[in-house]
Design a protein around this motif. Structure first.
Motif, PDB file in Angstrom:
ATOM      1  N   LEU A 181      25.271  11.114  42.537  1.00  0.00           N
ATOM      2  CA  LEU A 181      23.766  11.179  41.416  1.00  0.00           C
ATOM      3  C   LEU A 181      23.094  11.728  43.054  1.00  0.00           C
ATOM      4  CD1 LEU A 181      21.912  11.533  39.394  1.00  0.00           C
ATOM      5  CD2 LEU A 181      21.164   9.511  39.649  1.00  0.00           C
ATOM      6  N   GLN A 182      22.857  11.051  44.020  1.00  0.00           N
ATOM      7  CA  GLN A 182      22.541  11.191  45.243  1.00  0.00           C
ATOM      8  C   GLN A 182      22.627  12.329  46.205  1.00  0.00           C
ATOM      9  OE1 GLN A 182      20.307   7.159  47.198  1.00  0.00           O
ATOM     10  NE2 GLN A 182      22.094   5.982  45.845  1.00  0.00           N
ATOM     11  N   SER A 183      24.519  11.973  46.354  1.00  0.00           N
ATOM     12  CA  SER A 183      24.891  13.278  46.855  1.00  0.00           C
ATOM     13  C   SER A 183      24.679  14.094  47.046  1.00  0.00           C
ATOM     14  CB  SER A 183      26.542  12.998  46.528  1.00  0.00           C
ATOM     15  OG  SER A 183      26.827  12.042  47.696  1.00  0.00           O
ATOM     16  N   MET A 184      24.971  14.446  44.923  1.00  0.00           N
ATOM     17  CA  MET A 184      24.330  16.264  44.262  1.00  0.00           C
ATOM     18  C   MET A 184      22.989  16.273  44.793  1.00  0.00           C
ATOM     19  SD  MET A 184      26.196  15.516  40.793  1.00  0.00           S
ATOM     20  CE  MET A 184      25.222  17.251  40.598  1.00  0.00           C
ATOM     21  N   GLN A 185      21.892  15.645  45.090  1.00  0.00           N
ATOM     22  CA  GLN A 185      20.660  15.974  45.482  1.00  0.00           C
ATOM     23  C   GLN A 185      19.850  16.384  47.206  1.00  0.00           C
ATOM     24  OE1 GLN A 185      19.355  16.012  42.022  1.00  0.00           O
ATOM     25  NE2 GLN A 185      21.292  14.515  41.599  1.00  0.00           N
ATOM     26  N   LEU A 186      21.334  16.075  47.688  1.00  0.00           N
ATOM     27  CA  LEU A 186      21.467  16.673  49.097  1.00  0.00           C
ATOM     28  C   LEU A 186      20.525  17.930  49.497  1.00  0.00           C
ATOM     29  CD1 LEU A 186      20.780  15.043  51.134  1.00  0.00           C
ATOM     30  CD2 LEU A 186      23.422  15.173  51.793  1.00  0.00           C
ATOM     31  N   PRO A 187      21.221  18.653  48.416  1.00  0.00           N
ATOM     32  CA  PRO A 187      20.331  20.510  48.789  1.00  0.00           C
ATOM     33  C   PRO A 187      19.455  20.095  48.583  1.00  0.00           C
ATOM     34  CG  PRO A 187      23.230  19.969  47.679  1.00  0.00           C
ATOM     35  CD  PRO A 187      22.632  18.790  47.863  1.00  0.00           C
ATOM     36  N   LEU A 227      25.540  22.726  55.654  1.00  0.00           N
ATOM     37  CA  LEU A 227      26.548  23.394  54.733  1.00  0.00           C
ATOM     38  C   LEU A 227      27.872  22.199  54.939  1.00  0.00           C
ATOM     39  CD1 LEU A 227      27.696  25.512  53.042  1.00  0.00           C
ATOM     40  CD2 LEU A 227      28.890  26.796  55.452  1.00  0.00           C
ATOM     41  N   VAL A 228      27.639  22.157  55.937  1.00  0.00           N
ATOM     42  CA  VAL A 228      28.848  20.122  56.039  1.00  0.00           C
ATOM     43  C   VAL A 228      28.651  19.227  55.565  1.00  0.00           C
ATOM     44  CG1 VAL A 228      30.281  18.590  57.660  1.00  0.00           C
ATOM     45  CG2 VAL A 228      30.220  21.119  58.681  1.00  0.00           C
ATOM     46  N   VAL A 229      28.181  19.410  55.531  1.00  0.00           N
ATOM     47  CA  VAL A 229      27.141  17.425  54.772  1.00  0.00           C
ATOM     48  C   VAL A 229      27.168  18.331  53.310  1.00  0.00           C
ATOM     49  CG1 VAL A 229      24.979  16.744  54.465  1.00  0.00           C
ATOM     50  CG2 VAL A 229      25.933  17.181  56.819  1.00  0.00           C
ATOM     51  N   CYS A 230      26.653  18.816  52.882  1.00  0.00           N
ATOM     52  CA  CYS A 230      26.653  19.422  51.774  1.00  0.00           C
ATOM     53  C   CYS A 230      28.309  19.837  50.793  1.00  0.00           C
ATOM     54  CB  CYS A 230      25.690  21.042  50.795  1.00  0.00           C
ATOM     55  SG  CYS A 230      24.169  19.975  51.192  1.00  0.00           S
ATOM     56  N   ALA A 231      29.153  20.105  51.671  1.00  0.00           N
ATOM     57  CA  ALA A 231      30.329  20.593  51.114  1.00  0.00           C
ATOM     58  C   ALA A 231      30.848  18.642  51.017  1.00  0.00           C
ATOM     59  CB  ALA A 231      31.068  21.277  52.670  1.00  0.00           C
ATOM     60  N   ILE A 232      30.696  18.087  51.979  1.00  0.00           N
ATOM     61  CA  ILE A 232      31.635  16.602  52.017  1.00  0.00           C
ATOM     62  C   ILE A 232      30.791  15.586  51.257  1.00  0.00           C
ATOM     63  CG2 ILE A 232      31.470  14.477  53.174  1.00  0.00           C
ATOM     64  CD1 ILE A 232      31.265  16.023  55.580  1.00  0.00           C
ATOM     65  N   ASN A 233      29.711  15.765  50.578  1.00  0.00           N
ATOM     66  CA  ASN A 233      29.480  14.932  49.607  1.00  0.00           C
ATOM     67  C   ASN A 233      29.739  15.912  48.246  1.00  0.00           C
ATOM     68  OD1 ASN A 233      26.835  13.141  50.147  1.00  0.00           O
ATOM     69  ND2 ASN A 233      26.696  14.664  51.671  1.00  0.00           N
ATOM     70  N   MET A 234      30.026  16.735  48.288  1.00  0.00           N
ATOM     71  CA  MET A 234      30.367  17.712  46.829  1.00  0.00           C
ATOM     72  C   MET A 234      31.656  16.833  46.869  1.00  0.00           C
ATOM     73  SD  MET A 234      28.143  19.560  45.198  1.00  0.00           S
ATOM     74  CE  MET A 234      27.054  18.451  45.760  1.00  0.00           C
ATOM     75  N   TYR A 235      32.774  17.350  47.694  1.00  0.00           N
ATOM     76  CA  TYR A 235      33.732  16.440  47.816  1.00  0.00           C
ATOM     77  C   TYR A 235      33.893  14.948  47.677  1.00  0.00           C
ATOM     78  CZ  TYR A 235      38.276  14.477  48.920  1.00  0.00           C
ATOM     79  OH  TYR A 235      39.777  13.524  49.218  1.00  0.00           O
TER      80      TYR A 235
END
Length: 567
Positions: free
Chosen positions: A440-446, A480-488
């Motif tokens: 849930l928190q990963s999805m809110q990072l952007p 971009l990298v951080v968001c991509a990692i969290n989306m993974y």
């Protein structure tokens, strides 16, 4: 007219050109006047401003550094919350020392992002939630607020339940999870009003809690005595020999646990507690320097504490099986010996089971000291989470309520789901819920990273302190990298659900989610200077790429403030 802005910032306002208000570097982002707010006092965290000593003879002054010390350490507590501690111990138990370098890189990235947050607050005198309220249209602003609130709720649930688990361990199970949650809620309300006795006293209390964590987890580190060579190798050699999907997911989990969206909003607000003349470029530059140094020191301390936890579980429990732990707990007569099944599957630990296995292998003292450290982590992060909730809600919704009403509302929104979970969920089976909260928190990072890069890149907002080309490109790549990692991380979690209905629901949710992220990214690219994305200028919606987010929606308010000041 009374104004909470420095007089120097509103001395001049250039004339209109072609019917548009041409704003200077600061008046473009001065907060709107509110007649209601001026009729009755509005109590905030910033009632007391910490003075900064004058010391013009030195390039670096420890007296000035001490004056600026505080916000960075409060911010660093988010790097030490129970969610981070659980990520640390699972990293050690699943991958040994091999992922320490990921923790180091994530902390450095976190420092760079916190730098942007601090600079926004120092230069503009507004925190990120206030800036979003001022610069985004109504619908995106409300959606953004809801997304950030979700992140705060997820973080609060982990923090409050961490406290409740600590109370359960310290009482040998006599205090159930729901009772621990209620105790945490009550003492959080009490501690939050410490700032009534002075902001420095509140900051000292947070420093005390960080010290307790350092002593508690440092004791575990000394007692277990991990191999120092392996610690250094894991920290500085960016390689994970023999790692598979489990270790990869854990590495992604470390990044998601360390970089938290609400912490960006928190830090941009906390730096407003120092007396800085924003009309004086030298003072602003100096404040940015000292806040960055203080943040670096604070995150270095938090990094060491995280290393303590990873190393303890890497040395003592890496590749351990449930059978080994069960036998050890039985031989020591632990009251928790039935917690681990008698099979040869790899040990799975969380902050509750982590304390239990420490007690089985290293004695009851290790368990209780671990619980004290978790209690300090949970209590401190719950308090800073409360401040985050207040800043976010006040900023996005422009609330002008009494202090107690604001605290009660922000706490109720975050605590109610936690209390329901505590009542209906067993203390021994919380790992699945923690995985969901991390996702849930990963999805809110952007929704924190994209706005902070957007506003700190606009010269109309930041003037000469706006991000340069290196920071624009580097910041964009990092985010971009951080968001991509969290989306993974999110994709891996959803893939493991094994439900067609959940897959369909997730797909529909993903479409809406990506559309909104795309909208924020579009405006961010315009702020970064990608002129081909500025479609609005071609149809008359904006006058210049750099003031795209500061166009007509703010003009009326600027003119009103200009007239009021002239009167």
């Amino acid at each position: 007219m009374k104004t909470d802005q420095d007089p120097d910032l509103l001395e001049e306002d250039p004339p209109q050109e072609n019917g548009a208000i041409q704003t200077n570097q600061y008046s473009a982002i001065s907060p709107p006047g509110s007649p209601d707010a001026q009729e009755e006092p509005f109590s905030t965290y910033f009632e007391e401003k910490i003075p900064v000593p004058d010391d013009v003879t030195q390039i670096f002054s420890f007296r000035k550094l001490w004056a600026f010390t505080g916000p960075g350490f409060l911010m660093s507590i988010a790097y030490l919350d129970p969610g981070n501690i659980e990520s640390d111990l699972q990293s050690g138990a699943k991958a040994g020392f091999k992922l320490l370098w990921v923790l180091l890189v994530a902390t450095v990235i976190g420092l760079l992002l916190q730098r942007l947050a601090a600079r926004l607050g120092v230069v503009t005198g507004m925190h990120l939630a206030e800036m979003c309220h001022r610069q985004y249209p109504t619908v995106p602003r409300i959606i953004l607020w809801m997304m950030v609130e979700l992140a705060i709720i997820g973080s609060d649930m982990q923090e409050v339940i961490g406290c409740a688990i600590a109370f359960n361990l310290l009482s040998v199970g006599r205090i159930p999870l729901w009772a621990g949650v209620l105790i945490t809620i009550i003492d959080t309300f009490v501690f939050l009003f410490l700032d009534k006795y002075g902001l420095r006293k509140l900051e000292a209390f947070f420093g005390f809690l960080i010290t307790i964590m350092a002593i508690s987890f440092g004791y575990e580190y000394i007692m277990v005595a991990p191999n120092q060579g392996e610690v250094l190798k894991g920290m500085f050699v960016p390689y994970c020999e023999g790692c598979g999907p489990v270790q990869m997911e854990q590495a992604v989990g470390i990044v998601g646990a360390v970089i938290m969206p609400h912490n960006i909003y928190l830090h941009s607000a906390l730096v407003k507690s120092r007396q800085v003349d924003r009309g004086n470029k030298k003072e602003v530059k100096e404040a940015n320097k000292y806040f960055f140094i203080e943040s670096a020191v604070a995150l270095f301390v938090s990094f060491l504490i995280n290393v303590f936890v990873v190393a303890v579980f890497a040395e003592a429990f890496y590749n351990k099986t449930n059978m080994q732990v069960s036998d050890q707990c039985n031989s020591t007569g632990s009251p928790h010996r039935d917690l681990f099944p008698a099979d040869n599957s790899t040990l799975q630990v969380d902050i509750y089971k982590g304390g239990v296995v420490l007690g089985c292998f290293f004695g009851p003292a290790a368990l209780y000291i671990w619980a004290i450290g978790i209690l300090a982590a949970g209590q401190s992060s719950t308090m800073t989470g409360t401040y985050s909730g207040q800043f976010v809600m006040e900023g996005f919704l422009n609330l002008r309520w009494s202090r107690f009403a604001r605290v009660l509302l922000t706490r109720s929104i975050a605590i109610t789901p936690t209390l329901l979970v505590a009542i209906f969920q067993d203390v021994e089976h919380l790992t699945g819920m923690n995985d969901f909260l991390n996702v849930l928190q990963s999805m809110q990072l952007p929704f924190a990273l994209i706005p902070i890069l957007t506003f700190t890149s606009l010269t109309s907002v930041m003037s000469e302190f706006a991000n340069g080309l290196v920071w624009k490109i580097g910041g964009g790549i990092v985010i971009l990298v951080v968001c991509a990692i969290n989306m993974y991380f999110v994709v891996v979690y959803v893939s493991a659900l094994n439900s067609v209905l959940l897959y369909v629901f997730s797909a529909l949710l993903s479409i809406a989610y990506l559309c909104f992220v795309g909208y924020l990214a579009w405006q961010c690219l315009i702020a970064l200077g990608v002129s081909c994305m500025d479609v609005g200028s071609r149809i008359g919606l904006s006058r210049h790429t750099d003031i795209y987010l500061l166009n007509d929606m703010d003009s009326d308010g600027q003119m009103e403030r200009y007239k009021d000041v002239q009167q």
